[in-house]
Design an enzyme around this catalytic site. Sequence first.
Site, PDB file in Angstrom:
ATOM      1  N   THR A  83     112.049 -50.659  86.648  1.00  0.00           N
ATOM      2  CA  THR A  83     110.861 -51.494  86.390  1.00  0.00           C
ATOM      3  C   THR A  83     110.929 -52.210  85.050  1.00  0.00           C
ATOM      4  OG1 THR A  83     109.421 -50.094  87.707  1.00  0.00           O
ATOM      5  CG2 THR A  83     108.353 -51.348  85.986  1.00  0.00           C
TER       6      THR A  83
ATOM      7  N   ASP B 273     116.653 -51.212  91.515  1.00  0.00           N
ATOM      8  CA  ASP B 273     115.544 -50.262  91.622  1.00  0.00           C
ATOM      9  C   ASP B 273     116.195 -48.881  91.776  1.00  0.00           C
ATOM     10  OD1 ASP B 273     112.376 -50.359  92.842  1.00  0.00           O
ATOM     11  OD2 ASP B 273     113.578 -48.553  93.185  1.00  0.00           O
TER      12      ASP B 273
ATOM     13  N   SER C 151     115.518 -46.280  93.213  1.00  0.00           N
ATOM     14  CA  SER C 151     115.517 -45.631  94.536  1.00  0.00           C
ATOM     15  C   SER C 151     116.820 -45.942  95.277  1.00  0.00           C
ATOM     16  CB  SER C 151     114.316 -46.116  95.359  1.00  0.00           C
ATOM     17  OG  SER C 151     114.387 -47.525  95.500  1.00  0.00           O
TER      18      SER C 151
ATOM     19  N   THR D 105     112.364 -45.164  86.820  1.00  0.00           N
ATOM     20  CA  THR D 105     111.808 -43.814  86.691  1.00  0.00           C
ATOM     21  C   THR D 105     111.942 -43.000  87.981  1.00  0.00           C
ATOM     22  OG1 THR D 105     109.599 -44.607  87.283  1.00  0.00           O
ATOM     23  CG2 THR D 105     110.131 -44.501  84.932  1.00  0.00           C
ATOM     24  N   ASP D 106     112.028 -43.696  89.131  1.00  0.00           N
ATOM     25  CA  ASP D 106     111.996 -42.950  90.406  1.00  0.00           C
ATOM     26  C   ASP D 106     113.080 -41.875  90.478  1.00  0.00           C
ATOM     27  OD1 ASP D 106     109.873 -44.455  91.221  1.00  0.00           O
ATOM     28  OD2 ASP D 106     110.984 -45.702  92.638  1.00  0.00           O
TER      29      ASP D 106
ATOM     30  N   THR E  74     111.097 -33.985  85.261  1.00  0.00           N
ATOM     31  CA  THR E  74     110.835 -34.474  86.616  1.00  0.00           C
ATOM     32  C   THR E  74     109.722 -35.506  86.534  1.00  0.00           C
ATOM     33  OG1 THR E  74     110.496 -33.726  88.893  1.00  0.00           O
ATOM     34  CG2 THR E  74     109.140 -32.643  87.231  1.00  0.00           C
TER      35      THR E  74
END
Length: 340
Positions: free
Chosen positions: A16, A58, A60, A92-93, A162
């Site tokens: 992000t 991203d 993910s 961050t994911d 986490t």
Amino acid sequence: MTEKKRNVLVLSMGGTMGMRPLEGGTLAPDAVLADLFHWVPELRNLAGVNVEVLQDIDSSQMLPEHWVQLARRVEEAQNEHLWDGIVVLHGTDTMAYTASALSFLLPALTLPVVFTGGQRPLAVTRTDARGNLIGAVESALDGPVEVMIYFNNYALRGNRATKVAISDFEGFGSPNFPPLGHAGIDWDWNRDIAWPIARRPSIWQGLPESLPTPPLVLPWVPGLEVHNLIQALSKQWSIILEAFGTGNMPIPGELRDCLKEFIESGGLVFIKSQVNRGSVALGAYAPGMAIRELGIRGGRDMTREAMVTKLMVLKALGLTNDKIRSMMVRSLAGELTEAH
Ligand code: ASP
């Protein structure tokens, strides 16, 4: 006498922080991180900063190949002897997965490696990414030699962290280990709890070329059909069962036989708790004891991210299953609290 300027290497993986909204508001990568000094010019006051964009995705979409790519670049950078620390910009994911993987891939680290990112892009006015970036560079210059995540004023051990929030700036927690550092008006480093250099394993003869596919991770839910698990097992080399509380779940006879057979034919089974705070203790209740009697180990207080990546790295090193089982309950990079 002027002080020698210190140098930080910034390796960008995306996230992000480097995105901008498309029409309609969806965020997408937009080469922002290649132009970091435009957005945060004061970085130059902190250190000699060099930016390399390794990925702009991203998180993910991050794969184990990307963890190895990053680990390789960090290893090279250590050998260049140009840097005082390394910052990794990352979404961050899956930041905690990549940070955990790096801590196991590079057990004999010689520089602080600090991951950071943002819940909002650098290119928007009310961003958290700017403060995170500055704090991460400071952590890379002054923090302990560990893989860390710096986020929202806290430097956390990477393999203890986490993601805990989607919409708050406090994006990360460290449920079973205190923060290594806190940036208030002044920095406060808790150096006594840094992972001791003397305890770092020397088993790695170099970085593995690649990592195996991840273990299957399955959270048990009340009433889950045992056949789903039995069917899935046949295609796995390892499974992490996420059980309740201290590590309890039902193991009916059919599942017990199947797990036994799976282990006898070379499969690896571990138990994690679905509860993030606290440690698995299979001897605490009879259902957990029945699991332990099958030779299955618990992952103590490791995060899911640490457990998965540690298992993958140990497998990639070509260790025997017995060795892997014993190393899963020992701390290799400060990722778990050992039994006394
Ligand atoms: N989806 C984003 C990513 O992980 C979220 C973020 O960076 O905060 O790349």
